[in-house]
Design a protein around this motif. Structure first.
Motif, PDB file in Angstrom:
ATOM      1  N   MET A  29      34.752  -7.220 -20.475  1.00  0.00           N
ATOM      2  CA  MET A  29      36.164  -7.902 -20.302  1.00  0.00           C
ATOM      3  C   MET A  29      36.860  -8.695 -21.260  1.00  0.00           C
ATOM      4  O   MET A  29      37.889  -8.437 -21.851  1.00  0.00           O
ATOM      5  N   LEU A  30      36.086  -9.594 -21.794  1.00  0.00           N
ATOM      6  CA  LEU A  30      36.565 -10.540 -22.827  1.00  0.00           C
ATOM      7  C   LEU A  30      36.681  -9.538 -24.059  1.00  0.00           C
ATOM      8  O   LEU A  30      37.626  -9.838 -25.210  1.00  0.00           O
ATOM      9  N   ILE A  33      39.681  -7.515 -23.819  1.00  0.00           N
ATOM     10  CA  ILE A  33      40.998  -8.410 -23.769  1.00  0.00           C
ATOM     11  C   ILE A  33      41.345  -8.757 -25.502  1.00  0.00           C
ATOM     12  O   ILE A  33      42.422  -8.719 -25.756  1.00  0.00           O
ATOM     13  N   TRP A  52      44.396   1.458 -22.756  1.00  0.00           N
ATOM     14  CA  TRP A  52      44.493   0.819 -21.556  1.00  0.00           C
ATOM     15  C   TRP A  52      44.013   1.864 -20.346  1.00  0.00           C
ATOM     16  O   TRP A  52      43.125   1.240 -19.376  1.00  0.00           O
ATOM     17  N   HIS A  55      40.357   1.820 -21.137  1.00  0.00           N
ATOM     18  CA  HIS A  55      39.704   0.645 -20.582  1.00  0.00           C
ATOM     19  C   HIS A  55      39.380   0.870 -19.110  1.00  0.00           C
ATOM     20  O   HIS A  55      38.431   0.217 -18.506  1.00  0.00           O
ATOM     21  N   CYS A  56      40.539   1.042 -18.299  1.00  0.00           N
ATOM     22  CA  CYS A  56      40.240   1.285 -16.905  1.00  0.00           C
ATOM     23  C   CYS A  56      39.357   2.113 -16.285  1.00  0.00           C
ATOM     24  O   CYS A  56      38.583   1.871 -15.470  1.00  0.00           O
ATOM     25  N   ILE A  79      41.520  -5.821 -12.458  1.00  0.00           N
ATOM     26  CA  ILE A  79      41.265  -6.447 -13.843  1.00  0.00           C
ATOM     27  C   ILE A  79      42.027  -5.924 -14.737  1.00  0.00           C
ATOM     28  O   ILE A  79      42.133  -6.889 -15.832  1.00  0.00           O
ATOM     29  N   VAL A  80      42.478  -4.589 -14.767  1.00  0.00           N
ATOM     30  CA  VAL A  80      43.062  -4.137 -15.776  1.00  0.00           C
ATOM     31  C   VAL A  80      44.495  -4.835 -15.893  1.00  0.00           C
ATOM     32  O   VAL A  80      44.954  -5.176 -17.029  1.00  0.00           O
ATOM     33  N   THR A  82      45.184  -7.585 -14.843  1.00  0.00           N
ATOM     34  CA  THR A  82      45.033  -8.945 -15.175  1.00  0.00           C
ATOM     35  C   THR A  82      45.233  -9.319 -16.552  1.00  0.00           C
ATOM     36  O   THR A  82      45.451  -9.949 -17.132  1.00  0.00           O
ATOM     37  N   SER A  83      44.032  -8.176 -16.924  1.00  0.00           N
ATOM     38  CA  SER A  83      43.923  -8.045 -18.389  1.00  0.00           C
ATOM     39  C   SER A  83      45.197  -8.087 -19.355  1.00  0.00           C
ATOM     40  O   SER A  83      45.499  -8.699 -20.455  1.00  0.00           O
ATOM     41  N   SER A  86      47.237 -11.136 -19.417  1.00  0.00           N
ATOM     42  CA  SER A  86      46.717 -12.028 -20.277  1.00  0.00           C
ATOM     43  C   SER A  86      46.982 -11.803 -21.763  1.00  0.00           C
ATOM     44  O   SER A  86      47.263 -12.586 -22.537  1.00  0.00           O
ATOM     45  N   VAL A  87      46.826 -10.522 -21.978  1.00  0.00           N
ATOM     46  CA  VAL A  87      47.191 -10.207 -23.387  1.00  0.00           C
ATOM     47  C   VAL A  87      48.720 -10.286 -23.683  1.00  0.00           C
ATOM     48  O   VAL A  87      49.050 -10.871 -24.871  1.00  0.00           O
TER      49      VAL A  87
END
Length: 164
Positions: A29-30, A33, A52, A55-56, A79-80, A82-83, A86-87
């Motif tokens: 995840m890190l 992101i 994206w 990523h999912c 989580i996606v 939220t990612s 955050s981006v």
């Protein structure tokens, strides 16, 4: 041995190390992101959307294959999202910090004001053309606000980006 028994045995082996699995997913995840953050200004929107989605899918497979007992789709989507948030927030913060570090505080005058044309789903922002005290145009796009805050002739102090 049946397929169900094989899957149960594999799941039992995977769940012996939940901390390792959590760290693996966290590191992924890190990395995702950070990668998306750095790609934000370098690739087009279509490619970002495709990345994206990939990523999912990868995250869903990771969660499912590394020991999820329930459906991993909801967790992956959470989580996606939220990612993505955050981006987006990191990009806004980066732009603001960059402007504050390299920007110059200048006194300007509002010389022109206009309202965005009506759109289907977008709000109508107020735009202000700014000029320096010596009459030169301020670099970059017009100042935008959601509300009508300034009149033509108003003197403001703003941070100007030398790069425009």
């Amino acid at each position: 041995m049946s397929a169900a028994a094989t899957e149960a045995e594999a799941r039992r082996r995977r769940t012996r190390y939940p901390v390792t699995l959590a760290v693996t997913i966290g590191c992924y995840m890190l990395a995702a992101i950070a990668g998306m953050f750095f790609l934000t200004n370098h690739v087009g929107t279509v490619l970002q959307v495709l990345l994206w989605i990939v990523h999912c899918v990868v995250l869903t497979l990771l969660i499912e294959k590394l020991g999820a007992k329930e459906s991993s789709l909801y967790a992956a989507l959470f989580i996606v999202v939220t990612s993505l948030l955050s981006v987006t927030v990191a990009g806004i913060a980066r732009d603001d910090l960059t402007l504050e570090q390299r920007g110059e505080t200048v006194t300007v005058t509002v010389v022109k004001k206009w309202l965005d044309p009506p759109g289907v789903s977008k709000s109508r922002d107020y735009n202000y053309e700014l000029k320096h005290q010596d009459g030169t145009k301020v670099l970059g796009p017009a100042l935008r606000t959601a509300k009508d805050r300034f009149d033509v002739g108003a003197v403001l102090t703003v941070i100007e980006d030398p790069a425009g």
